[in-house]
Every structure is written in structure tokens, then in C-alpha cells.
Design a protein around this motif. Structure first.
Motif, PDB file in Angstrom:
ATOM      1  N   THR A  10      -5.801  -2.968  -1.286  1.00  0.00           N
ATOM      2  CA  THR A  10      -7.008  -3.797  -1.318  1.00  0.00           C
ATOM      3  C   THR A  10      -8.196  -3.113  -0.659  1.00  0.00           C
ATOM      4  OG1 THR A  10      -6.227  -4.923   0.678  1.00  0.00           O
ATOM      5  CG2 THR A  10      -5.765  -5.990  -1.423  1.00  0.00           C
ATOM      6  N   ARG A  11      -7.932  -2.082   0.158  1.00  0.00           N
ATOM      7  CA  ARG A  11      -9.024  -1.315   0.766  1.00  0.00           C
ATOM      8  C   ARG A  11      -8.475  -0.039   1.391  1.00  0.00           C
ATOM      9  NH1 ARG A  11     -10.179  -4.049   6.485  1.00  0.00           N
ATOM     10  NH2 ARG A  11      -8.326  -5.352   6.606  1.00  0.00           N
ATOM     11  N   VAL A  12      -9.396   0.847   1.756  1.00  0.00           N
ATOM     12  CA  VAL A  12      -9.016   2.112   2.388  1.00  0.00           C
ATOM     13  C   VAL A  12      -9.742   2.200   3.725  1.00  0.00           C
ATOM     14  CG1 VAL A  12      -9.008   4.615   2.196  1.00  0.00           C
ATOM     15  CG2 VAL A  12      -8.680   3.218   0.151  1.00  0.00           C
ATOM     16  N   LEU A  13      -8.983   2.348   4.795  1.00  0.00           N
ATOM     17  CA  LEU A  13      -9.544   2.476   6.138  1.00  0.00           C
ATOM     18  C   LEU A  13      -9.880   3.938   6.418  1.00  0.00           C
ATOM     19  CD1 LEU A  13      -7.042   0.199   8.087  1.00  0.00           C
ATOM     20  CD2 LEU A  13      -9.196  -0.461   7.002  1.00  0.00           C
ATOM     21  N   GLU A  15     -12.033   5.894   5.306  1.00  0.00           N
ATOM     22  CA  GLU A  15     -12.265   6.698   4.104  1.00  0.00           C
ATOM     23  C   GLU A  15     -13.377   7.739   4.305  1.00  0.00           C
ATOM     24  OE1 GLU A  15     -12.115   5.827  -0.621  1.00  0.00           O
ATOM     25  OE2 GLU A  15     -13.096   4.325   0.618  1.00  0.00           O
ATOM     26  N   ALA A  24      -4.836   3.875   2.894  1.00  0.00           N
ATOM     27  CA  ALA A  24      -4.860   2.784   1.917  1.00  0.00           C
ATOM     28  C   ALA A  24      -3.974   1.657   2.441  1.00  0.00           C
ATOM     29  CB  ALA A  24      -4.356   3.271   0.564  1.00  0.00           C
ATOM     30  N   ARG A  26      -2.819  -2.693   2.002  1.00  0.00           N
ATOM     31  CA  ARG A  26      -2.797  -3.908   1.190  1.00  0.00           C
ATOM     32  C   ARG A  26      -2.872  -5.083   2.151  1.00  0.00           C
ATOM     33  NH1 ARG A  26       1.767  -3.504  -2.357  1.00  0.00           N
ATOM     34  NH2 ARG A  26       3.033  -4.191  -0.619  1.00  0.00           N
ATOM     35  N   ASP A  27      -3.918  -5.870   2.017  1.00  0.00           N
ATOM     36  CA  ASP A  27      -4.042  -7.093   2.809  1.00  0.00           C
ATOM     37  C   ASP A  27      -3.123  -8.139   2.189  1.00  0.00           C
ATOM     38  OD1 ASP A  27      -6.347  -6.532   4.727  1.00  0.00           O
ATOM     39  OD2 ASP A  27      -7.237  -5.978   2.813  1.00  0.00           O
TER      40      ASP A  27
END
Length: 79
Positions: A10-13, A15, A24, A26-27
Motif C-alpha cells: 500500500t506504500r513504500v517507506l 523511498e 514496501a 502493506r497496511d
């Protein structure tokens, strides 16, 4: 260990932070609790350590310990 791309991320920390691995995640909600899940692959030396009775080590940066959970998952099908 190297971070892998988790399916349905759901997002990439981090980045755009070159000093860190992009992570990467997943929430998800598990039992009514918000979680962030990532997937990591052990390096060959780490696999050997585990196969020889070694253990997984978790390091938290800072002085407060957040709730964490370590698990395993099977290899992707077809490998």
C-alpha cells in the motif's frame, strides 16, 4: 536480510531517503488493530545460521519498544 516487495503493497517507506532501504509495506487491520507488514529475505549466511540452530534477532532504534510481531511465510509458489 534484504527487504522484498510485499504483494499488494500500500506504500513504500523511505523511498526517497538514500541512507535507508526503501521498504514496501502493506497496511492491514488484524483483530481490529492497524498494522504494517513487510517481507524480508535472509541472506545465505543467515539461512545457514538458522539451519544450524541460530535465531532471528530484532533491533529497535531508540529507547521505546513498540509492539512487534515476527512470523514466517512459505516460499512463493513455483519456486
Amino acid at each position: 536480510m534484504q527487504p522484498l516487495r510485499i504483494s499488494n503493497a500500500t506504500r513504500v517507506l523511505a523511498e526517497t531517503q538514500n541512507e535507508y532501504y526503501a521498504l514496501a509495506i502493506r497496511d492491514e487491520e488484524i483483530g481490529g488493530v492497524n498494522t504494517m507488514t513487510s517481507v524480508w529475505e535472509p541472506a545465505p549466511r543467515e539461512m545457514a545460521d538458522l539451519a544450524n540452530g541460530g535465531a532471528v534477532r530484532l533491533t529497535i532504534i531508540g529507547t521505546g519498544h513498540p509492539p512487534v510481531m515476527l512470523t514466517t511465510q512459505p516460499a512463493p509458489e513455483g519456486e
